[in-house]
Design a protein around this motif. Structure first.
Motif, PDB file in Angstrom:
ATOM      1  N   THR A 105       3.251   0.155   5.719  1.00 25.47           N
ATOM      2  CA  THR A 105       2.585   0.856   4.629  1.00 25.47           C
ATOM      3  C   THR A 105       2.984   2.321   4.626  1.00 25.47           C
ATOM      4  OG1 THR A 105       0.401   1.162   3.604  1.00 25.47           O
ATOM      5  CG2 THR A 105       0.504   1.454   5.992  1.00 25.47           C
ATOM      6  N   GLY A 108      -3.250  -2.550   0.812  1.00 31.07           N
ATOM      7  CA  GLY A 108      -2.680  -2.883   2.112  1.00 31.07           C
ATOM      8  C   GLY A 108      -3.770  -3.204   3.123  1.00 31.07           C
ATOM      9  N   GLY A 139      -0.182  -3.334  -4.085  1.00 26.81           N
ATOM     10  CA  GLY A 139      -0.216  -1.869  -4.077  1.00 26.81           C
ATOM     11  C   GLY A 139       1.066  -1.200  -3.634  1.00 26.81           C
ATOM     12  N   GLY A 166       0.800  -1.222   0.000  1.00 31.14           N
ATOM     13  CA  GLY A 166       0.000   0.000   0.000  1.00 31.14           C
ATOM     14  C   GLY A 166       0.829   1.267   0.000  1.00 31.14           C
ATOM     15  N   TYR A 221      -2.340   3.295  -3.597  1.00 34.51           N
ATOM     16  CA  TYR A 221      -2.993   1.980  -3.488  1.00 34.51           C
ATOM     17  C   TYR A 221      -3.132   1.536  -2.022  1.00 34.51           C
ATOM     18  CZ  TYR A 221      -1.732   1.328  -8.492  1.00 34.51           C
ATOM     19  OH  TYR A 221      -1.577   1.434  -9.852  1.00 34.51           O
ATOM     20  N   GLY A 222      -3.511   2.478  -1.161  1.00 28.41           N
ATOM     21  CA  GLY A 222      -3.651   2.139   0.262  1.00 28.41           C
ATOM     22  C   GLY A 222      -4.632   1.004   0.482  1.00 28.41           C
ATOM     23  N   ASN A 266      -1.783   6.121   4.955  1.00 25.91           N
ATOM     24  CA  ASN A 266      -2.868   5.118   5.077  1.00 25.91           C
ATOM     25  C   ASN A 266      -3.220   4.785   6.529  1.00 25.91           C
ATOM     26  OD1 ASN A 266      -2.885   4.702   2.233  1.00 25.91           O
ATOM     27  ND2 ASN A 266      -1.072   3.404   2.432  1.00 25.91           N
ATOM     28  N   ASP A 283      -5.403  -9.060  -3.839  1.00 24.95           N
ATOM     29  CA  ASP A 283      -4.827  -8.524  -2.596  1.00 24.95           C
ATOM     30  C   ASP A 283      -5.349  -9.332  -1.404  1.00 24.95           C
ATOM     31  OD1 ASP A 283      -3.767  -6.556  -4.281  1.00 24.95           O
ATOM     32  OD2 ASP A 283      -5.482  -5.237  -3.978  1.00 24.95           O
TER      33      ASP A 283
END
Ligand SMILES: NC(=O)C1=CN([C@@H]2O[C@H](COP(=O)(O)OP(=O)(O)OC[C@H]3O[C@@H](n4cnc5c(N)ncnc54)[C@H](OP(=O)(O)O)[C@@H]3O)[C@@H](O)[C@H]2O)[C@@H](O)CC1
Ligand SMILES: Nc1ncnc2c1ncn2[C@@H]1O[C@H](COP(=O)(O)OP(=O)(O)O)[C@@H](O)[C@H]1O
Ligand SMILES: [Mg+2]
Length: 277
Positions: free
Chosen positions: A63, A44, A104, A36, A40-41, A67, A219
């Protein structure tokens, strides 16, 4: 001739892990998810939540700090560290019993630095699930993976980038030859996902549906895999159980819902896993 095994509910009967009375959170793994970036948090969040809901004992997400608030508000069980702080990341790698890297993560120079650091520092006995951006970074930079317990989870385009085999040519003989060369387990994701073992058997998952064709499904798989590996007697059994469970839960949802939303898949895991045990 490599043996093909069809994995369905019957095949896994009696193989699901059960929690023991004399256990504690440390009995079910300390899962470190490195995932993440600021864009693209969600990847995660999905990967780490999936690990918690699938029974992982302790789950830490490394991360992008942007986030943190979102993670705290969606899954309070997840612990957090900044993936760019190598002192924290190094400490987390010392206690982790399973590591996921890549959902991510992105392809920035910082992401590559994180990947290289993890590959250098990870304990060789700790399983490492390599997904998403981490697969692309390895392919782009021609990084040789020597980690003895690496597990790749590519979709077809990621497999093309990693193996050089075009999607239209991704057939068992060519895939197996590349897996033998990589000397790592590869979970090749598509309809009826296949698990390839180097110089070993190939398994086909007899479950899954097109409702899963939505961003975030893969994910979620990484977190489920990490938790099932943590609870299983062997790495290969944990991989088979986790991959099947992901598609099996999705099939229950798809009976009544037109799309299998990844966060809903996660929510259904505890109940369905209990039924399977
Ligand atoms: N909420 C979040 O934070 C989310 C974050 N995410 C994270 O984003 C990162 C990028 O991952 P990604 O998979 O989205 O992009 P990428 O690797 O470039 O693949 C797409 C390209 O491949 C092609 N393609 C062909 N066959 C294919 C196949 N079977 N499956 C998939 N693609 C296929 C496809 O063709 P096209 O669609 O153009 O026809 C296109 O050209 C990664 O770290 C991931 O974890 C996502 O999980 C989403 C939710
Ligand atoms: N048509 C389909 N039938 C069955 N499973 C599918 C289908 N499309 C996607 N999936 C599953 O959904 C997941 C997609 O993974 P991936 O492409 O990595 O998603 P993301 O990176 O968006 O999280 C895989 O587990 C794959 O097997
Ligand atoms: Mg993916």
């Amino acid at each position: 001739m490599i043996q093909l095994i069809n994995v369905d509910k019957n095949y896994l009967n009696g193989k699901w892990p059960k929690r023991q009375n004399n256990s504690y959170k440390g009995s079910y793994g300390h899962i470190l998810v490195i995932a993440g970036n600021s864009q693209y948090g969600g990847a995660g969040i999905l990967a780490s939540s999936a690990a918690v809901y699938s029974g992982g004992g302790l789950v830490t997400l490394a991360t992008d700090p942007s986030n943190f608030t979102a993670v705290h508000s969606t899954t309070a069980e997840v612990m957090l560290i900044n993936f760019m702080d190598f002192s924290e990341l190094g400490n987390a790698l010392k206690t982790a019993t399973i590591v996921v890297i890549g959902p991510g993560l992105g392809l920035a120079a910082e992401s590559l630095r994180i990947l290289r650091y993890v590959l250098e520092k990870i304990n060789p006995v700790v399983p490492l699930i390599i997904d998403g951006s981490a697969i692309d970074l390895i392919a782009d930079n021609q990084i040789k993976i020597t980690h003895p317990k690496a597990i790749f989870t590519p979709h077809q385009m990621e497999w093309q980038r990693l193996s050089g085999i075009k999607i239209s040519n991704q057939l068992p003989v060519a895939n197996q030859a590349m897996v033998d060369q990589l000397d790592s387990i590869v979970i090749l994701k598509h309809f009826q996902t296949e698990i390839y073992h180097p110089h070993g058997e190939r398994q086909k998952i007899i479950a899954g549906n097109p409702g899963m064709a939505t961003g975030g499904s893969g994910d979620v798989l990484t977190g489920i895999l990490a938790a099932l590996i943590a609870q299983s007697d062997s790495l290969s059994l944990g991989i088979t159980l986790g991959t099947f469970l992901h598609s099996f839960v999705a099939d229950q949802i798809y009976e009544t819902e037109s799309v299998v939303l990844p966060h809903r898949l996660i929510q259904q895991v505890p109940k369905i896993l209990k039924d399977l045990q």
